[in-house]
Each structure stands twice: as structure tokens, then as C-alpha cells.
Design an enzyme around this catalytic site. Structure first.
Site, PDB file in Angstrom:
ATOM      1  N   GLY A  33       0.871  -1.259  -0.058  1.00 41.97           N
ATOM      2  CA  GLY A  33       0.124   0.152  -0.074  1.00 41.97           C
ATOM      3  C   GLY A  33       0.856   1.295  -0.203  1.00 41.97           C
ATOM      4  N   SER A  34       0.140   2.613  -0.114  1.00 40.48           N
ATOM      5  CA  SER A  34       0.828   3.649  -0.270  1.00 40.48           C
ATOM      6  C   SER A  34       1.662   4.242   1.147  1.00 40.48           C
ATOM      7  CB  SER A  34      -0.374   4.671  -0.459  1.00 40.48           C
ATOM      8  OG  SER A  34      -1.233   4.803   0.679  1.00 40.48           O
ATOM      9  N   THR A  35       1.346   3.657   2.142  1.00 38.87           N
ATOM     10  CA  THR A  35       2.121   3.896   3.333  1.00 38.87           C
ATOM     11  C   THR A  35       3.382   3.252   3.462  1.00 38.87           C
ATOM     12  OG1 THR A  35       0.232   4.784   4.627  1.00 38.87           O
ATOM     13  CG2 THR A  35       1.896   4.527   5.889  1.00 38.87           C
ATOM     14  N   ASP A  85       2.862  -2.594   8.137  1.00 41.21           N
ATOM     15  CA  ASP A  85       1.854  -2.510   6.989  1.00 41.21           C
ATOM     16  C   ASP A  85       1.066  -1.570   7.457  1.00 41.21           C
ATOM     17  OD1 ASP A  85       0.438  -3.195   5.066  1.00 41.21           O
ATOM     18  OD2 ASP A  85       0.034  -5.316   5.517  1.00 41.21           O
ATOM     19  N   ALA A  87      -3.188   0.247   7.039  1.00 39.80           N
ATOM     20  CA  ALA A  87      -4.629  -0.009   7.357  1.00 39.80           C
ATOM     21  C   ALA A  87      -5.586   0.633   6.679  1.00 39.80           C
ATOM     22  CB  ALA A  87      -4.690  -0.417   8.697  1.00 39.80           C
ATOM     23  N   GLY A  99      -6.531  -4.529   3.093  1.00 42.91           N
ATOM     24  CA  GLY A  99      -7.009  -5.407   1.920  1.00 42.91           C
ATOM     25  C   GLY A  99      -7.445  -4.340   0.767  1.00 42.91           C
ATOM     26  N   GLY A 101      -5.519  -2.877  -1.038  1.00 40.88           N
ATOM     27  CA  GLY A 101      -4.621  -3.227  -2.282  1.00 40.88           C
ATOM     28  C   GLY A 101      -4.624  -4.525  -2.703  1.00 40.88           C
ATOM     29  N   GLU A 107      -1.025 -10.435   3.598  1.00 41.09           N
ATOM     30  CA  GLU A 107      -0.648  -9.584   5.072  1.00 41.09           C
ATOM     31  C   GLU A 107      -1.136 -10.302   6.250  1.00 41.09           C
ATOM     32  OE1 GLU A 107      -1.270  -5.272   2.367  1.00 41.09           O
ATOM     33  OE2 GLU A 107      -3.162  -6.355   3.429  1.00 41.09           O
TER      34      GLU A 107
END
Length: 225
Positions: A33-35, A85, A87, A99, A101, A107
Site C-alpha cells: 500500500g501507499s504508506t 503494514d 491499514a 486489503g 490493495g 498480509e
């Protein structure tokens, strides 16, 4: 509501704080994901010797391009020291929705295998109560039958334009009522054809790192692993 620039600042702050958690010589699970995409360069800049496993091809490609060592998550690695990760939602009890992504099953496997699971989010991901959509990974085999069974819980939509999950599953989103997250998680998991869902229990989560408007980070401890 935070603007894009402010949200990006919050994500970068949380990502940098998570990179500081990594110690030399450890095994690290990399989310999607982006973060996480901001966490990877922050980790690479530290120049540590770490072994990584990735939850998606996109994460693996970016990590390798940054010089991070990525290995298959197979029988040679049973436990991870740390997983990091993002969220989509975080509630006050530490329940997560993940989820967006499409990699929620991998994950969850990585988070469960980690001694410490740190979640990195911008402030807008913190919610008073979990709500839809809840991402699902479904088996292609018997898809119609699985959707019929899920309809007794609430509306489920196949995700438009989404390709298969990293392991060939079908991406969908549960759009019905959530109520108590643990009860819904159990009912989704018990439905034949559901590979996994995007509800992550607090028992998996060690801490949540929340980027704030001034670029600082709020750390919420959820539980000891």
C-alpha cells in the site's frame, strides 16, 4: 478532512517512525500500500542488514530496487521479528480493516508470523467503529455458490477492474453491516469459498503508529506479542 499534502506528511511521519523500529540483522515482513511505499525508502536509508519478505509483487519490486534483500516466505522462514503494514481502518480496540490493495491474505499470514506487528497510518484511518467495505479474497471455484452463501450476511460486490489476488483469488468487498467485528470475522471465515477477509483482530497488533498534522507520531500500544 486532511488534504493530500497533509495526509502525505502524516504517512511519511508514521513510516519513518516504523523504520526506526527495525534493528540490524532482523527479519522484516513488508506490507502493501501507499504508506508501506513510504516506509521502504525510509528503511533502505538506514543501511541495515535485514532479511525481508514481501506481501505483494509491487512491494517486492520496490524493495529490491531500493537494495533491500527480499526472500521467499517459505519453509526456510518460520517466524519474523517485525512486520510493518498500513491499514484502511483502525478502531479504538485495535481492530483493523486491510486489503484495499488486494493482498489481505498474505498480509494476515505475515502479521501472524511476526513477533511484533506495527501498523502505520495517517490520522484519517482512525475510526470510531469499523464499517464497510470489508475486503474479501474468494476462491474462483464455485464463486456463484460462495456469493449466494455470503448474501445471507449482507451485500457482497466483486471489485470492479481488479485483477486476481497475488495467489489467484477473486477480490470482493463485503458491504453489509459490521456490528461486532469478531462475530462478522468468524462468520466470514466459516463461509466455504472465502479464502480470507480483511478484518484483523487486536490480538495480531502490537502497536499503531499514527501520523499527526504537525508531522509527529502518536503511538498506541495494542497488546504485547
Amino acid at each position: 478532512m486532511a488534504g493530500d499534502d497533509e495526509r502525505d506528511l502524516q504517512k511519511r511521519a508514521a513510516a519513518a517512525a516504523a523504520a526506526d523500529l527495525v534493528q540490524d540483522g532482523t527479519t522484516v515482513g513488508l506490507g502493501t500500500g501507499s504508506t508501506v511505499a513510504l516506509f521502504l525508502p525510509a528503511l533502505a536509508r538506514r543501511g541495515l542488514s535485514v532479511r525481508c519478505v514481501a506481501t505483494s509483487e509491487a512491494t517486492e519490486r520496490q524493495a529490491r530496487a531500493l537494495g533491500l534483500a527480499v526472500e521467499p516466505f517459505d519453509a526456510r522462514i518460520e517466524r519474523l521479528d517485525l512486520a510493518v503494514d498500513g491499514a484502511d481502518q483502525v478502531d479504538p480496540a485495535g481492530w483493523l480493516v486491510k486489503g484495499g490493495g488486494g493482498a489481505q491474505t498474505r498480509e494476515k499470514i505475515v502479521a501472524a508470523a511476526a513477533e511484533r506487528f506495527a501498523v502505520i497510518v495517517s490520522a484519517d484511518k482512525v475510526v470510531a467503529a469499523i464499517g464497510p467495505p470489508i475486503p474479501l479474497e474468494l476462491m474462483p471455484f464455485g464463486l456463484g455458490a460462495t456469493l449466494r452463501l455470503l448474501s445471507s450476511l449482507g451485500e457482497v460486490r466483486i471489485r470492479d477492474g481488479a485483477g486476481p489476488t497475488p495467489d489467484g483469488g477473486v477480490l470482493a468487498d463485503y458491504m453489509g453491516p459490521v456490528g461486532e467485528p469478531g462475530e462478522l470475522a468468524a462468520r466470514l471465515a466459516a463461509t466455504p469459498g472465502v479464502v480470507d477477509h480483511g478484518l484483523f483482530p487486536p490480538e495480531m497488533v502490537t502497536e499503531v503508529l499514527i501520523g499527526t498534522a504537525d508531522g509527529s507520531v502518536e503511538r498506541r500500544e495494542v497488546r504485547a506479542r
